[in-house]
Design a protein around this motif. Structure first.
Motif, mmCIF file in Angstrom:
data_model
loop_
_atom_site.group_PDB
_atom_site.id
_atom_site.type_symbol
_atom_site.label_atom_id
_atom_site.label_comp_id
_atom_site.label_asym_id
_atom_site.label_seq_id
_atom_site.Cartn_x
_atom_site.Cartn_y
_atom_site.Cartn_z
ATOM 1 N N SER A 32 4.474 3.320 -5.580
ATOM 2 C CA SER A 32 4.397 2.274 -7.038
ATOM 3 C C SER A 32 3.357 1.232 -6.740
ATOM 4 O O SER A 32 2.577 0.699 -7.524
ATOM 5 C CB SER A 32 5.797 1.597 -6.939
ATOM 6 O OG SER A 32 6.807 2.329 -7.235
ATOM 7 N N ALA A 33 3.313 0.841 -5.370
ATOM 8 C CA ALA A 33 2.311 -0.264 -5.030
ATOM 9 C C ALA A 33 0.809 0.251 -4.969
ATOM 10 O O ALA A 33 -0.006 -0.367 -5.621
ATOM 11 C CB ALA A 33 2.336 -0.387 -3.586
ATOM 12 N N HIS A 41 8.684 10.548 -9.267
ATOM 13 C CA HIS A 41 8.478 9.077 -9.299
ATOM 14 C C HIS A 41 7.038 8.944 -10.030
ATOM 15 O O HIS A 41 7.090 7.997 -10.907
ATOM 16 C CB HIS A 41 8.457 8.708 -7.946
ATOM 17 C CG HIS A 41 8.461 7.102 -8.061
ATOM 18 N ND1 HIS A 41 9.593 6.136 -8.503
ATOM 19 C CD2 HIS A 41 7.459 6.021 -7.498
ATOM 20 C CE1 HIS A 41 9.430 5.088 -8.412
ATOM 21 N NE2 HIS A 41 8.256 4.924 -7.604
ATOM 22 N N LYS A 67 0.045 0.238 -8.889
ATOM 23 C CA LYS A 67 0.018 -1.051 -9.409
ATOM 24 C C LYS A 67 -1.483 -1.581 -9.186
ATOM 25 O O LYS A 67 -2.150 -2.182 -10.010
ATOM 26 C CB LYS A 67 0.947 -1.861 -8.688
ATOM 27 C CG LYS A 67 1.429 -3.170 -9.365
ATOM 28 C CD LYS A 67 2.476 -4.092 -8.874
ATOM 29 C CE LYS A 67 2.520 -5.412 -9.219
ATOM 30 N NZ LYS A 67 3.166 -6.349 -8.321
ATOM 31 N N VAL A 126 7.111 6.791 -13.432
ATOM 32 C CA VAL A 126 6.216 5.376 -13.530
ATOM 33 C C VAL A 126 5.226 5.430 -14.299
ATOM 34 O O VAL A 126 4.951 4.472 -15.289
ATOM 35 C CB VAL A 126 5.849 4.996 -12.049
ATOM 36 C CG1 VAL A 126 4.944 3.699 -12.079
ATOM 37 C CG2 VAL A 126 7.178 4.667 -11.246
ATOM 38 N N ASP A 131 6.621 6.722 0.526
ATOM 39 C CA ASP A 131 7.657 6.580 -0.106
ATOM 40 C C ASP A 131 7.552 5.931 -1.333
ATOM 41 O O ASP A 131 6.335 5.644 -2.020
ATOM 42 C CB ASP A 131 8.940 5.603 0.554
ATOM 43 C CG ASP A 131 8.423 4.147 0.973
ATOM 44 O OD1 ASP A 131 7.822 3.843 0.098
ATOM 45 O OD2 ASP A 131 9.008 3.632 1.707
ATOM 46 N N ARG A 132 8.671 5.821 -2.192
ATOM 47 C CA ARG A 132 8.364 5.413 -3.628
ATOM 48 C C ARG A 132 7.900 4.252 -3.886
ATOM 49 O O ARG A 132 7.027 3.803 -4.700
ATOM 50 C CB ARG A 132 9.890 5.211 -4.251
ATOM 51 C CG ARG A 132 10.261 6.886 -4.778
ATOM 52 C CD ARG A 132 11.783 6.545 -5.168
ATOM 53 N NE ARG A 132 12.320 7.735 -5.394
ATOM 54 C CZ ARG A 132 13.049 8.203 -6.317
ATOM 55 N NH1 ARG A 132 13.437 7.293 -6.959
ATOM 56 N NH2 ARG A 132 13.640 9.699 -6.428
ATOM 57 N N ASP A 133 8.205 3.004 -2.957
ATOM 58 C CA ASP A 133 7.885 1.856 -3.084
ATOM 59 C C ASP A 133 6.295 1.810 -2.659
ATOM 60 O O ASP A 133 5.574 0.955 -3.489
ATOM 61 C CB ASP A 133 8.562 1.156 -2.109
ATOM 62 C CG ASP A 133 10.129 0.723 -2.540
ATOM 63 O OD1 ASP A 133 10.175 1.026 -3.821
ATOM 64 O OD2 ASP A 133 10.721 -0.008 -1.789
ATOM 65 N N GLU A 134 5.829 2.501 -1.915
ATOM 66 C CA GLU A 134 4.475 2.463 -1.351
ATOM 67 C C GLU A 134 3.610 3.167 -2.441
ATOM 68 O O GLU A 134 2.579 2.620 -2.950
ATOM 69 C CB GLU A 134 4.136 3.211 0.038
ATOM 70 C CG GLU A 134 4.678 2.410 1.004
ATOM 71 C CD GLU A 134 4.722 3.154 2.214
ATOM 72 O OE1 GLU A 134 4.827 2.689 3.438
ATOM 73 O OE2 GLU A 134 5.014 4.637 2.089
#
Ligand code: FES
Length: 152
Positions: free
Chosen positions: A144-145, A93, A148, A97, A139-142
């Motif tokens: 990604s955050a 991931h 970011k 990204v 996890d992926r969302d974290e």
């Protein structure tokens, strides 16, 4: 210039060691944050090696970089405990990204992506480190955050 003078000083200090090449490269990287391309011919000359030999060693050891690292360094744990807890997906991931391979830096110079082999957070795997900050149970969302945040 600075690079040549500094390179020669380091080479002279360390060249009497047995196997001086790696210590010299490490010291250069400490000094500059990377191993300057311009240092390589000087090292080759001083150690009586061919440029190809020196270049080969620099590229073989991934810890040596030939350009400055990004402003932020994101390290994803790729050791066993994390791999078995989703670390592999997390690593994929991150590469996707950021559109980077390991050891690479985003074109804007913001983020360098590095693998790391255990951050001591196995009990909260999978883990990663953004600059000095450790993060577990990612996890992926974290992830990604975090990316970011580093990009902001
Ligand atoms: Fe990832 Fe130990 S294996 S923190």
């Amino acid at each position: 210039d600075d690079v040549s003078a500094e390179t020669l000083a380091i080479v002279n200090e360390l060249k009497s060691l047995e196997g001086p090449l790696l210590p010299i490269l490490h010291r250069l990287q400490e000094e500059f944050g990377f191993v300057p391309e311009a240092s390589l011919p000087l090292i080759a000359r001083e150690l009586n090696l061919s440029r190809a030999e020196v270049h080969g060693v620099v590229t073989f050891y991934h810890e040596f970089r030939n350009h400055p690292a990004g402003k932020h360094t994101l390290r994803i744990c790729r050791a066993e405990a994390c791999q078995s807890m989703g670390g592999r997906e997390l690593a994929e991931h991150a590469c996707k990204v950021l559109d980077l391979d390991w050891h690479e830096t985003t074109p804007d110079g913001k983020i360098t992506l590095e693998p790391v082999y255990c951050l001591g957070l196995c009990s909260v795997a999978p883990s990663a480190q953004l600059d000095g900050e450790l993060h577990g149970r990612l996890d992926r969302d974290e992830l990604s955050a975090l990316i970011k945040e580093a990009r902001a």
